[in-house]
Design a protein around this motif. Structure first.
Motif, PDB file in Angstrom:
ATOM      1  N   LEU A  26      38.285  -3.333 -59.248  1.00 30.50           N
ATOM      2  CA  LEU A  26      36.809  -3.751 -59.400  1.00 30.50           C
ATOM      3  C   LEU A  26      36.559  -4.602 -58.367  1.00 30.50           C
ATOM      4  O   LEU A  26      35.678  -5.010 -57.529  1.00 30.50           O
ATOM      5  CB  LEU A  26      36.614  -4.420 -60.733  1.00 30.50           C
ATOM      6  CG  LEU A  26      35.208  -4.822 -60.914  1.00 30.50           C
ATOM      7  CD1 LEU A  26      34.032  -3.803 -60.742  1.00 30.50           C
ATOM      8  CD2 LEU A  26      35.053  -5.540 -62.361  1.00 30.50           C
ATOM      9  N   GLU A  27      37.444  -5.843 -58.169  1.00 31.23           N
ATOM     10  CA  GLU A  27      37.217  -7.086 -57.329  1.00 31.23           C
ATOM     11  C   GLU A  27      37.300  -6.325 -55.620  1.00 31.23           C
ATOM     12  O   GLU A  27      36.377  -6.591 -55.047  1.00 31.23           O
ATOM     13  CB  GLU A  27      38.242  -8.131 -57.339  1.00 31.23           C
ATOM     14  CG  GLU A  27      37.894  -9.162 -56.635  1.00 31.23           C
ATOM     15  CD  GLU A  27      38.926 -10.315 -56.772  1.00 31.23           C
ATOM     16  OE1 GLU A  27      38.764 -11.498 -56.282  1.00 31.23           O
ATOM     17  OE2 GLU A  27      39.907 -10.280 -57.403  1.00 31.23           O
ATOM     18  N   GLY A  28      38.166  -5.378 -55.526  1.00 28.96           N
ATOM     19  CA  GLY A  28      38.094  -4.805 -54.276  1.00 28.96           C
ATOM     20  C   GLY A  28      37.026  -3.871 -53.635  1.00 28.96           C
ATOM     21  O   GLY A  28      36.709  -4.001 -52.822  1.00 28.96           O
ATOM     22  N   MET A  29      36.347  -3.437 -54.843  1.00 27.85           N
ATOM     23  CA  MET A  29      35.222  -2.503 -54.795  1.00 27.85           C
ATOM     24  C   MET A  29      34.111  -3.436 -54.364  1.00 27.85           C
ATOM     25  O   MET A  29      33.284  -3.244 -53.324  1.00 27.85           O
ATOM     26  CB  MET A  29      34.806  -1.692 -55.945  1.00 27.85           C
ATOM     27  CG  MET A  29      35.952  -0.585 -56.038  1.00 27.85           C
ATOM     28  SD  MET A  29      35.896   0.480 -54.722  1.00 27.85           S
ATOM     29  CE  MET A  29      34.457   1.258 -54.539  1.00 27.85           C
ATOM     30  N   LEU A  30      33.960  -4.589 -54.939  1.00 28.44           N
ATOM     31  CA  LEU A  30      32.881  -5.514 -54.856  1.00 28.44           C
ATOM     32  C   LEU A  30      32.853  -6.210 -53.507  1.00 28.44           C
ATOM     33  O   LEU A  30      31.872  -6.328 -52.652  1.00 28.44           O
ATOM     34  CB  LEU A  30      32.839  -6.729 -55.859  1.00 28.44           C
ATOM     35  CG  LEU A  30      32.456  -6.148 -57.185  1.00 28.44           C
ATOM     36  CD1 LEU A  30      32.908  -7.380 -58.224  1.00 28.44           C
ATOM     37  CD2 LEU A  30      31.009  -5.778 -57.293  1.00 28.44           C
ATOM     38  N   PHE A  33      31.827  -3.283 -50.947  1.00 24.26           N
ATOM     39  CA  PHE A  33      30.402  -3.062 -50.850  1.00 24.26           C
ATOM     40  C   PHE A  33      29.570  -4.454 -50.326  1.00 24.26           C
ATOM     41  O   PHE A  33      28.426  -4.860 -50.207  1.00 24.26           O
ATOM     42  CB  PHE A  33      29.716  -2.881 -52.468  1.00 24.26           C
ATOM     43  CG  PHE A  33      29.833  -1.440 -52.738  1.00 24.26           C
ATOM     44  CD1 PHE A  33      29.507  -0.541 -51.760  1.00 24.26           C
ATOM     45  CD2 PHE A  33      30.966  -1.303 -53.844  1.00 24.26           C
ATOM     46  CE1 PHE A  33      29.654   0.697 -52.411  1.00 24.26           C
ATOM     47  CE2 PHE A  33      31.166   0.048 -54.181  1.00 24.26           C
ATOM     48  CZ  PHE A  33      30.532   1.037 -53.369  1.00 24.26           C
ATOM     49  N   GLY A  34      30.551  -5.372 -49.894  1.00 19.20           N
ATOM     50  CA  GLY A  34      29.810  -6.621 -49.168  1.00 19.20           C
ATOM     51  C   GLY A  34      29.029  -7.789 -50.046  1.00 19.20           C
ATOM     52  O   GLY A  34      28.468  -8.497 -49.621  1.00 19.20           O
ATOM     53  N   PHE A  35      29.486  -7.936 -51.381  1.00 20.62           N
ATOM     54  CA  PHE A  35      28.956  -8.941 -52.403  1.00 20.62           C
ATOM     55  C   PHE A  35      29.245 -10.207 -51.690  1.00 20.62           C
ATOM     56  O   PHE A  35      30.701 -10.396 -51.378  1.00 20.62           O
ATOM     57  CB  PHE A  35      29.383  -8.529 -53.486  1.00 20.62           C
ATOM     58  CG  PHE A  35      28.609  -7.669 -54.270  1.00 20.62           C
ATOM     59  CD1 PHE A  35      27.366  -7.747 -54.957  1.00 20.62           C
ATOM     60  CD2 PHE A  35      29.054  -6.214 -54.113  1.00 20.62           C
ATOM     61  CE1 PHE A  35      26.638  -6.746 -55.666  1.00 20.62           C
ATOM     62  CE2 PHE A  35      28.243  -5.280 -54.922  1.00 20.62           C
ATOM     63  CZ  PHE A  35      26.993  -5.601 -55.590  1.00 20.62           C
ATOM     64  N   ASP A  36      28.743 -11.333 -51.854  1.00 20.22           N
ATOM     65  CA  ASP A  36      29.118 -12.472 -51.700  1.00 20.22           C
ATOM     66  C   ASP A  36      30.397 -13.118 -52.473  1.00 20.22           C
ATOM     67  O   ASP A  36      30.518 -12.653 -53.661  1.00 20.22           O
ATOM     68  CB  ASP A  36      27.875 -13.325 -51.902  1.00 20.22           C
ATOM     69  CG  ASP A  36      28.089 -14.895 -51.598  1.00 20.22           C
ATOM     70  OD1 ASP A  36      28.012 -15.315 -50.554  1.00 20.22           O
ATOM     71  OD2 ASP A  36      28.388 -15.846 -52.538  1.00 20.22           O
TER      72      ASP A  36
END
Length: 161
Positions: A26-30, A33-36
């Motif tokens: 989950l963290e890797g996907m975030l 996707f370029g989340f702060d």
């Protein structure tokens, strides 16, 4: 639906979705996707601690609406693809990669496929056999909304008001 080529709607049920999610995935996907970074840290803190303790219950927009929380989309997924054995095999391959990477396990016994009316019975059988699900004519409700709409759409969505 018109045309020679039929379509498949595939509803997948994730087995114990919240228990099996790999938080690193989950963290890797975030991140991908370029989340702060600050947002990612806050979200990870929420899902790894508060959710596990049962502190997150979600909110309701109206009394008749389903509760919405970070778990709202965790259990079911809905996919669409052309009703061909080739595309069914590609979907199955992608699902196997997703399961191996994320830790999610698809419950194929609770999953099902629906087909457009122009999909012939032989193709329906090939697709369902390839993916490993049963055929259905109605998914019931999905994310709190009916999966099939009748003529009176106003009555169907009246609970939203």
């Amino acid at each position: 639906m018109c045309g020679a080529l039929g379509w498949t709607a595939l509803k997948l049920d994730m087995a114990k979705a919240y228990d099996r999610m790999e938080w690193g995935f989950l963290e890797g996907m975030l991140v991908a996707f370029g989340f702060d970074r600050a947002w990612i840290l806050l979200l990870m803190m929420c899902v790894t601690s508060a959710g596990a303790r049962g502190d997150i219950h979600g909110i309701r927009i109206t009394r008749a609406a389903p509760s919405v929380s970070h778990l709202f989309f965790a259990n079911d997924s809905l996919m669409f693809f052309r009703a061909t054995q080739f595309e069914a095999q590609r979907v199955k391959d992608c699902l196997e990669i997703y399961s191996a990477t994320s830790g999610q396990v698809i419950n194929y016994e609770k999953s099902s496929a629906m087909f457009s009316s122009n999909t012939d019975p032989t193709t329906r059988a090939l697709v369902t056999e390839c993916v490993g699900v049963r055929e259905t004519t109605d998914f019931g409700r999905y994310l709190g909304l009916p999966s099939a709409l009748g003529r009176n759409k106003s009555a169907t969505f009246r609970f939203i008001e």
